[in-house]
Structure formats: structure tokens, C-alpha cells
Design an enzyme around this catalytic site. Structure first.
Site, mmCIF file in Angstrom:
data_model
loop_
_atom_site.group_PDB
_atom_site.id
_atom_site.type_symbol
_atom_site.label_atom_id
_atom_site.label_comp_id
_atom_site.label_asym_id
_atom_site.label_seq_id
_atom_site.Cartn_x
_atom_site.Cartn_y
_atom_site.Cartn_z
ATOM 1 N N LYS A 22 0.831 -1.209 0.000
ATOM 2 C CA LYS A 22 0.000 0.000 0.000
ATOM 3 C C LYS A 22 0.864 1.256 0.000
ATOM 4 C CE LYS A 22 -1.801 1.725 3.871
ATOM 5 N NZ LYS A 22 -1.822 3.206 4.028
ATOM 6 N N ASN A 23 1.863 1.287 0.862
ATOM 7 C CA ASN A 23 2.659 2.498 1.030
ATOM 8 C C ASN A 23 3.609 2.762 -0.138
ATOM 9 O OD1 ASN A 23 1.429 3.064 3.457
ATOM 10 N ND2 ASN A 23 3.012 2.081 4.699
ATOM 11 N N CYS A 118 -5.435 8.062 9.694
ATOM 12 C CA CYS A 118 -5.524 7.498 11.037
ATOM 13 C C CYS A 118 -5.188 8.545 12.096
ATOM 14 C CB CYS A 118 -4.560 6.323 11.187
ATOM 15 S SG CYS A 118 -4.989 4.876 10.201
ATOM 16 N N ARG A 123 0.809 14.941 11.807
ATOM 17 C CA ARG A 123 1.611 14.671 10.624
ATOM 18 C C ARG A 123 1.643 15.943 9.789
ATOM 19 N NH1 ARG A 123 0.212 8.543 8.973
ATOM 20 N NH2 ARG A 123 -0.865 7.931 10.842
ATOM 21 N N VAL A 125 2.390 18.997 7.271
ATOM 22 C CA VAL A 125 2.865 19.021 5.881
ATOM 23 C C VAL A 125 3.847 20.167 5.674
ATOM 24 C CG1 VAL A 125 0.768 17.931 5.015
ATOM 25 C CG2 VAL A 125 0.900 20.432 5.115
ATOM 26 N N GLN A 127 7.018 20.293 5.947
ATOM 27 C CA GLN A 127 8.235 19.931 5.217
ATOM 28 C C GLN A 127 7.974 19.863 3.712
ATOM 29 O OE1 GLN A 127 11.214 19.832 7.006
ATOM 30 N NE2 GLN A 127 9.714 20.573 8.509
ATOM 31 N N ASP A 306 5.000 1.055 11.999
ATOM 32 C CA ASP A 306 3.813 0.353 11.522
ATOM 33 C C ASP A 306 3.743 -1.095 11.997
ATOM 34 O OD1 ASP A 306 2.706 2.513 10.282
ATOM 35 O OD2 ASP A 306 3.104 1.858 8.240
ATOM 36 N N ARG A 398 -8.458 -0.467 4.636
ATOM 37 C CA ARG A 398 -7.569 0.533 4.045
ATOM 38 C C ARG A 398 -6.182 -0.034 3.774
ATOM 39 N NH1 ARG A 398 -6.335 4.552 7.630
ATOM 40 N NH2 ARG A 398 -5.198 5.465 5.879
#
Length: 418
Positions: A22-23, A118, A123, A125, A127, A306, A398
Site C-alpha cells: 500500500k505504502n 488514522c 503529521r 505538511v 516539510q 507500523d 484501508r
């Protein structure tokens, strides 16, 4: 809303094939925006996040063709009519921010909603924005949207204040069409970043250093079409290995590789498992009871955040006590409360969890709070006495393709109910 019912106490045994990552798939799908020629991808997992991202690309004007066999998707971004990522499609998936860099590079502008996903911590943004500004873009954040515009991005030296996977990926894609050379320092080293770079190189990008903390990109005028196979999902691999381990099982995973998972496999061996790796498969044999293992999450190649929740579930039934330190996200112990409902002995102090293994867990009704927390509850339920009901399993959809089918094929007593 769907739930999973799991009757614990069954030893998992058999063979399962690992899906595409997925990633890796999500940023590579976004890479299609960089070219006016088709990009054909193989081994794309059938997941909710993938479906959402494809819908997002389609509303921008990308033509997407999905084939049933081999997880094949063909993307044609010849016509981009709407360089916008609306809140309605972005709110459930933080990876949607990955359209920002490609849109600015190809169209000279982008309007992208701040992402969701999630609830495991902040997280930011910033950067992503900092990097685009260094490349000459004018960027504003207004009313929940990131607005970026520039006639053409220019190469720059970018040092990210923290290691950020999506930030590295966004800037890597943007730099492919920038004028001159871009250097990303303190870049993420994850295998998914390397997979993206390999796809971009197949499309004609000039990239060196992917997989190290310094990536160099010399911009080109255009990228062409290509074909690319998505790498195996290392987190799905680790999750099934943990599931087999806690049940004292024996498992053969195909279509995957241990080279992406050395830190995880080392911990499984430390817990008492026998792990044998071959070029395209991993075999695991678990002891009757595992030994508790300490761990600390850190960016690749260290232990992945993860996999933290899955190993917490493993430590819950292992012999001895374990200390788990989470250094990536500040709110990633929410699964601990649900594991306690199953009888786990867990104490939380800030970013550290102390887990004292117990002889047995007991089935109960629990609620998934995020994607990997969901996986930890499945693992715990597989070894708990009696039946466990896991609610809000849309998180699982997901990130795990056909989870209940794969587990059932290994002997698990699991079913999905509405």
C-alpha cells in the site's frame, strides 16, 4: 458497519501470498500525474485507500483502467483538467497529499486539501511546503487547503527538519520536472521511497541516491510512459508473521522478501521463532510460547512504527516483560486500551509501554482506532479464549487485502458480519 468475529485458539498453518505494498502503491499512483503518457502498474493491492486515490485522480481528468488479474492498473494522465484534491476525497487518507508535488511540477499549480487518515498523531505538511518553496513555488494555506503555484520549479538543496516519508516522496516527484538539480538531504530511506524512485527512473527521471539520506534529482523536460511492478507489502508480511507466531503456528509467505524486514525478523527470532528466508518467500515456525522482546521504533532501517502495535499484541502473551518505545508518533498506543479489554497487562508512560505477558487472553468486544491497531486486535483475538468482536474494521480495509480470506485459509475461525 462491518465487524470481524474471531474465535481464538487455532494454530495458524499453511501458505499465504503477500499483496503489493500500500505504502508504495499510493505514491506511485500519484507519479502518473507527471507524464502525458500511460503508466501501467502491476501488483497493485485492492484496498480502500487505492480505490479512493484512483477516484481522486479520475476527478482530475486521469483515465484509469483496472484489470482483475494481477492487480493491474493503467493510468493515462494525458489530460489534466482539474489540479484539485477536494476535502471529500482526502479526508480519510493522508497519502492524498502526494498529489501536491506532481501537480505543481506538471501543471504549475495545485489546490490540495490538508489530509486526514488514522488518528495516531500529528503529521504536519510543513516539510512538503518548505521544500516546494525552496524550489520557487508560492505556497499558501487557506481554509484547509494548500495552494501552490509556480511557472516552473527550479532545482534546490532541501534539508528536511525531520525524516518524512511522504515529504521525501512529494519532493522527489516534484523535482523530476524541475529545472536543474535538486538535492534532498535527510531523506527517508524506506524501501517504498526506493520503489517510487525506480518507477520514476523507468519513466525517464534522472535520480541517484534513493535508499540513502541524500537523493539527487536532475530535472528533465518531460517523463514518458512506463510499466512498473509494485514491491511486496513488508507490513502485511510482518503482520502475518506475528499472527502465526502468537498462535504457535507454521507459515510460508510467498511473493515477499526478508530484505525489507530485517529488524522485524530479528525480533521474531529473538522471541523464539525459526525464520528461513529465500529470494521470494519467508518461512516461520513458532515455539509453543514466545519470549517477550523489547523494541524501539525509528525510521528505516530500524524497527518500523507500523509494526509496533502487532508486536505489542505478541508481547501480551509472551513469557516475561517487554518495554516498547514509540518515537515516531505521539499518539500510537491507543490499541493498548483495547488489548487490556482482552486481558492484557499493559502500562503506558508517555511514549513508553511496559507489557507483562499473561498466560492467556480472553475474547471480548473491542474497537479498532487506526489501521495497525486493527491488525494488533486481530492478532490478539487469534490467540484469545472464546470469541472476539472487532468493530470499525473499515480501518483494516484501508491496508490489508482480503484479510479474513487469507486468515481463514490458514485455519483461523474468522468471519465478517454487517
Amino acid at each position: 458497519m462491518d465487524r470481524l468475529l474471531i474465535e481464538g485458539g487455532v494454530r495458524l498453518a499453511g501458505e499465504a501470498r503477500i499483496s503489493g505494498a500500500k505504502n508504495a502503491a499510493l505514491p506511485i499512483l500519484c507519479a502518473a500525474l507527471l507524464s502525458a503518457e500511460p503508466l501501467t502498474l502491476f501488483n497493485v493491492p485492492r484496498l480502500k485507500d487505492v480505490t479512493t486515490l484512483v477516484r481522486l485522480l479520475e476527478q482530475m481528468g486521469v483515465e484509469a483502467t483496472l484489470e482483475d488479474e494481477g492487480g493491474t492498473i493503467r493510468l493515462d494522465a494525458r489530460t489534466l483538467v482539474n489540479p484539485t484534491a477536494p476535502y471529500e476525497l482526502v479526508k480519510t487518507m493522508r497519502a492524498a497529499i502526494l498529489v501536491l508535488g506532481p501537480l505543481v511540477a506538471r501543471c504549475g499549480e495545485a489546490r490540495v486539501s490538508l489530509p486526514g487518515g488514522c488518528a495516531i498523531g500529528a503529521r504536519p505538511v510543513d516539510q512538503h511546503i518548505k521544500g516546494l518553496q525552496a524550489m520557487g513555488a508560492e505556497v499558501d494555506v487557506e481554509h484547509g487547503y494548500v495552494y501552490a503555484r509556480v511557472p516552473r520549479l527550479k532545482g534546490a538543496r532541501i534539508f528536511t527538519d525531520m525524516v518524512t516519508v511522504t515529504g521525501t516522496e512529494n519532493l522527489l516527484m516534484a523535482a523530476c520536472l524541475a529545472e536543474g538539480e535538486t538535492v534532498i538531504e535527510n531523506a527517508a530511506r524506506e524501501p517504498e521511497v526506493v520503489d517510487l524512485a525506480n518507477c520514476l527512473i523507468a519513466m525517464g527521471a534522472n535520480i541517484s541516491g534513493a535508499g540513502s539520506d541524500e537523493i539527487r534529482i536532475r530535472g528533465v523536460d518531460r517523463l514518458h510512459g512506463a510499466t512498473h511492478r509494485i514491491m511486496p507489502d513488508r507490513i502485511e508480511t510482518g503482520t502475518y508473521l506475528c499472527a502465526a507466531a502468537v498462535t504457535g503456528g507454521e507459515l510460508r509467505l510467498t511473493g515477499t522478501s526478508s530484505k525489507y524486514l530485517e529488524a522485524v525478523i530479528d525480533k521474531l527470532i529473538e522471541a523464539g521463532c525459526t525464520v528461513i528466508s529465500a529470494p521470494d518467500e519467508i518461512r516461520l515456525t513458532a515455539p509453543a510460547r514466545l519470549k517477550a522482546v523489547n523494541l524501539r521504533t525509528d525510521p528505516f532501517p530500524a524497527f518500523p512504527t507500523d509494526m509496533q502495535a502487532q508486536f505489542m499484541a505478541l508481547d501480551c502473551v509472551a513469557s516475561g516483560a517487554a518495554m516498547i518505545r514509540e518515537t515516531i508518533f505521539e499518539n500510537r498506543f491507543m490499541h493498548a486500551v483495547e488489548l487490556q479489554r482482552l486481558g492484557a497487562d499493559i502500562r503506558i508512560d508517555g511514549n513508553t509501554a511496559v507489557v507483562q505477558g499473561v498466560e492467556r487472553l480472553q475474547g471480548a468486544t473491542v474497537m479498532a482506532t487506526d489501521l495497525r491497531a486493527s491488525a494488533s486486535l486481530v492478532i490478539a483475538a487469534l490467540v484469545a479464549e472464546g470469541e472476539t468482536t472487532i468493530e470499525r474494521i473499515y480501518h483494516l480495509d484501508r491496508g490489508y487485502e482480503r484479510l479474513e480470506e487469507k486468515l481463514a485459509a490458514l485455519g483461523a475461525r474468522v468471519k465478517r458480519v454487517a
